[in-house]
Enzyme design. Structure first.
Site, PDB file in Angstrom:
ATOM      1  N   LYS A  71       0.837  -1.214   0.000  1.00  0.00           N
ATOM      2  CA  LYS A  71       0.000   0.000   0.000  1.00  0.00           C
ATOM      3  C   LYS A  71       0.864   1.254   0.000  1.00  0.00           C
ATOM      4  CE  LYS A  71      -4.436  -1.560   1.682  1.00  0.00           C
ATOM      5  NZ  LYS A  71      -5.525  -1.422   2.638  1.00  0.00           N
ATOM      6  N   LYS A  89      -3.490 -11.212  -7.095  1.00  0.00           N
ATOM      7  CA  LYS A  89      -4.752 -11.370  -6.363  1.00  0.00           C
ATOM      8  C   LYS A  89      -5.863 -10.546  -7.034  1.00  0.00           C
ATOM      9  CE  LYS A  89      -5.619  -8.921  -2.622  1.00  0.00           C
ATOM     10  NZ  LYS A  89      -5.803  -8.308  -1.314  1.00  0.00           N
ATOM     11  N   LYS A 108     -10.033  -5.096  -5.336  1.00  0.00           N
ATOM     12  CA  LYS A 108     -10.985  -4.005  -5.573  1.00  0.00           C
ATOM     13  C   LYS A 108     -10.325  -2.860  -6.329  1.00  0.00           C
ATOM     14  CE  LYS A 108     -12.016  -4.295  -0.796  1.00  0.00           C
ATOM     15  NZ  LYS A 108     -12.649  -3.954   0.450  1.00  0.00           N
TER      16      LYS A 108
HETATM   17  P1  TYM Z   1     -10.556  -6.518   2.997  1.00  0.00           P
HETATM   18  O1  TYM Z   1     -11.682  -5.575   3.127  1.00  0.00           O
HETATM   19  O2  TYM Z   1      -9.422  -6.164   2.103  1.00  0.00           O
HETATM   20  O3  TYM Z   1     -11.083  -7.915   2.524  1.00  0.00           O
HETATM   21  C1  TYM Z   1     -12.165  -8.545   3.180  1.00  0.00           C
HETATM   22  C2  TYM Z   1     -11.988 -10.047   3.176  1.00  0.00           C
HETATM   23  O4  TYM Z   1     -11.897 -10.531   1.826  1.00  0.00           O
HETATM   24  C3  TYM Z   1     -10.744 -11.360   1.688  1.00  0.00           C
HETATM   25  N1  TYM Z   1     -10.236 -11.220   0.305  1.00  0.00           N
HETATM   26  C4  TYM Z   1     -10.001 -12.254  -0.511  1.00  0.00           C
HETATM   27  N2  TYM Z   1     -10.156 -13.581  -0.340  1.00  0.00           N
HETATM   28  C5  TYM Z   1      -9.851 -14.384  -1.395  1.00  0.00           C
HETATM   29  N3  TYM Z   1      -9.388 -13.914  -2.587  1.00  0.00           N
HETATM   30  C6  TYM Z   1      -9.218 -12.595  -2.797  1.00  0.00           C
HETATM   31  N4  TYM Z   1      -8.793 -12.150  -3.981  1.00  0.00           N
HETATM   32  C7  TYM Z   1      -9.533 -11.694  -1.732  1.00  0.00           C
HETATM   33  N5  TYM Z   1      -9.487 -10.341  -1.591  1.00  0.00           N
HETATM   34  C8  TYM Z   1      -9.919 -10.074  -0.335  1.00  0.00           C
HETATM   35  C9  TYM Z   1      -9.768 -10.815   2.712  1.00  0.00           C
HETATM   36  O5  TYM Z   1      -8.789 -11.772   3.056  1.00  0.00           O
HETATM   37  C10 TYM Z   1     -10.685 -10.483   3.868  1.00  0.00           C
HETATM   38  O6  TYM Z   1     -10.942 -11.621   4.648  1.00  0.00           O
HETATM   39  N6  TYM Z   1      -7.936  -5.818   7.086  1.00  0.00           N
HETATM   40  C11 TYM Z   1      -9.082  -6.499   6.587  1.00  0.00           C
HETATM   41  C12 TYM Z   1     -10.361  -6.165   7.315  1.00  0.00           C
HETATM   42  C13 TYM Z   1     -10.277  -6.333   8.787  1.00  0.00           C
HETATM   43  C14 TYM Z   1     -10.356  -7.569   9.481  1.00  0.00           C
HETATM   44  C15 TYM Z   1     -10.247  -7.227  10.856  1.00  0.00           C
HETATM   45  C16 TYM Z   1     -10.487  -8.889   9.078  1.00  0.00           C
HETATM   46  C17 TYM Z   1     -10.147  -5.356   9.710  1.00  0.00           C
HETATM   47  N7  TYM Z   1     -10.129  -5.874  10.971  1.00  0.00           N
HETATM   48  C18 TYM Z   1     -10.257  -8.216  11.827  1.00  0.00           C
HETATM   49  C19 TYM Z   1     -10.521  -9.868  10.070  1.00  0.00           C
HETATM   50  C20 TYM Z   1     -10.394  -9.531  11.432  1.00  0.00           C
HETATM   51  C21 TYM Z   1      -9.262  -6.102   5.144  1.00  0.00           C
HETATM   52  O7  TYM Z   1      -8.840  -5.078   4.711  1.00  0.00           O
HETATM   53  O8  TYM Z   1     -10.010  -6.935   4.433  1.00  0.00           O
END
Ligand code: TYM
Length: 335
Positions: free
Chosen positions: A115, A197, A200
């Protein structure tokens, strides 16, 4: 434990358009696990502002995400669906945990490096301490299990390290959480570059399936998915494009890669891609329809936001007060 149930925490950011990766890697598993655990699913808006956001847009996306949680099948009476910013305990615990986290650990986080490389004009301290806030999210609810995609596992590891460090000083304050990866779909790759990956923030709209894409768009994107010239549907690392499509198909149909390979033996890539596209449409269409319905019911969504914020605060405060006492903060007067 809450009652006789173990505790589950997970969250998602309300930034950008959610992708099929978010759905198959996280949201779908959340629904599967929701009966077994006492669940807290947060819309993590504090995390979102580590990257500049348009305020009105962020508010709208956050509400849409919470609505989407319900549309995907999470019952808001049983699962606590809430905004992270409605529970001030997240930020308060994050501060305390910052004092138990080493810069050396944060320097190793690959998401920070990625990032920071992408947002060179805004490498802020929030972006750097992002994993500490994530640890606070999880530990605040004494979560036993945290279902995430593979890309978040490094953050989960640092959360466990922080919790163990804190516990070794103050006794058993935090439950040490375990990560949970689904059988398939833990890392969905880009349709245009299967080494990357699905994300978004990808600039190429054909690389990602967005959760709100209509059926024609979904099928078109799958038809254009990058594959190879082997002309054989096999599940192997040498064919990353096909492997990714099989993963998507399996996550949508609950089949195993072996079953999928057998099913498509002798099938051309054109027909295979169409079948994968159709399996995705089959999964996303009902979610989209329910989302449209729910979005119209403002009073219902408002009530869920209100009630669940109260519930989340109740459990968060229990842990926060315990932690504050442990580290030596004076008792609070009743105000
Ligand atoms: P975020 O918002 O980027 O993504 C949300 C969830 O989607 C999963 N994910 C994927 N899984 C499979 N293939 C992909 N291409 C893919 N892209 C995203 C992510 O692994 C995630 O589970 N930091 C976290 C949010 C967060 C969180 C937490 C998660 C904040 N606090 C505490 C668990 C526990 C995030 O940015 O996810």
């Amino acid at each position: 434990m809450i009652g006789d149930k173990k505790i589950l925490f997970s969250g998602m950011q309300a930034t950008g358009n959610l992708t099929l990766g978010n759905y198959l890697g996280a949201l779908k598993n959340w629904v599967t696990l929701s009966d077994e655990y006492e669940c807290f699913y947060s819309v993590v808006d504090l995390h979102s502002i580590t990257v500049r956001q348009d305020p009105a847009e962020l508010r709208k996306r956050a509400r849409n995400l919470l609505t989407l949680y319900i549309a995907a099948g999470l019952d808001p009476e049983k699962n606590c669906l809430y905004y992270q910013s409605h529970v001030s305990g997240h930020a308060e615990l994050a501060w305390i945990l910052n004092c138990f986290t080493y810069m050396g650990e944060l320097n190793r986080m690959t998401q920070f490096k990625d990032k920071a490389a992408k947002h060179t004009d805004n490498i802020n301290a929030g972006l750097y301490t992002y994993p500490v806030l994530m640890a606070a999210d999880i530990l605040l609810y004494q979560a036993d299990v945290v279902p995430v995609g593979k890309d978040q596992m490094q953050h989960l590891e640092i959360c466990r390290d922080i919790a163990q460090r804190f516990n070794s000083v103050y006794g058993d304050v935090f439950t040490i959480p375990e990560g949970y990866l689904g059988k398939s779909g833990a890392k969905i790759m880009s349709l245009q570059d299967p080494e990357k990956k699905m994300s978004k923030s990808d600039e190429n709209a054909n690389a990602s399936i967005y959760l709100m894409d209509d059926p024609d768009t979904i099928i078109r994107k799958f038809k254009r998915a990058v594959t190879d010239s082997d002309a054989c549907v096999q599940y192997r690392d040498e064919q990353p494009g096909i492997k990714n499509l099989i993963d998507i198909y399996c996550a949508c149909t609950n089949k195993t890669p072996d079953e999928a390979v057998k099913e498509f033996a002798g099938t051309g890539y054109g027909d295979f891609k169409l079948a994968v596209g159709e399996s995705v449409v089959g999964v996303l269409k009902p979610v989209q329809e329910r989302f449209d319905e729910l979005s119209k019911d403002k009073t219902y969504i408002d009530k869920i936001i209100h009630d669940n914020a109260e519930k989340a605060n109740y459990y968060a405060l229990k842990t926060l007060r315990k932690v504050q006492k442990k580290v030596g903060f004076p008792e609070r007067p009743r105000i």
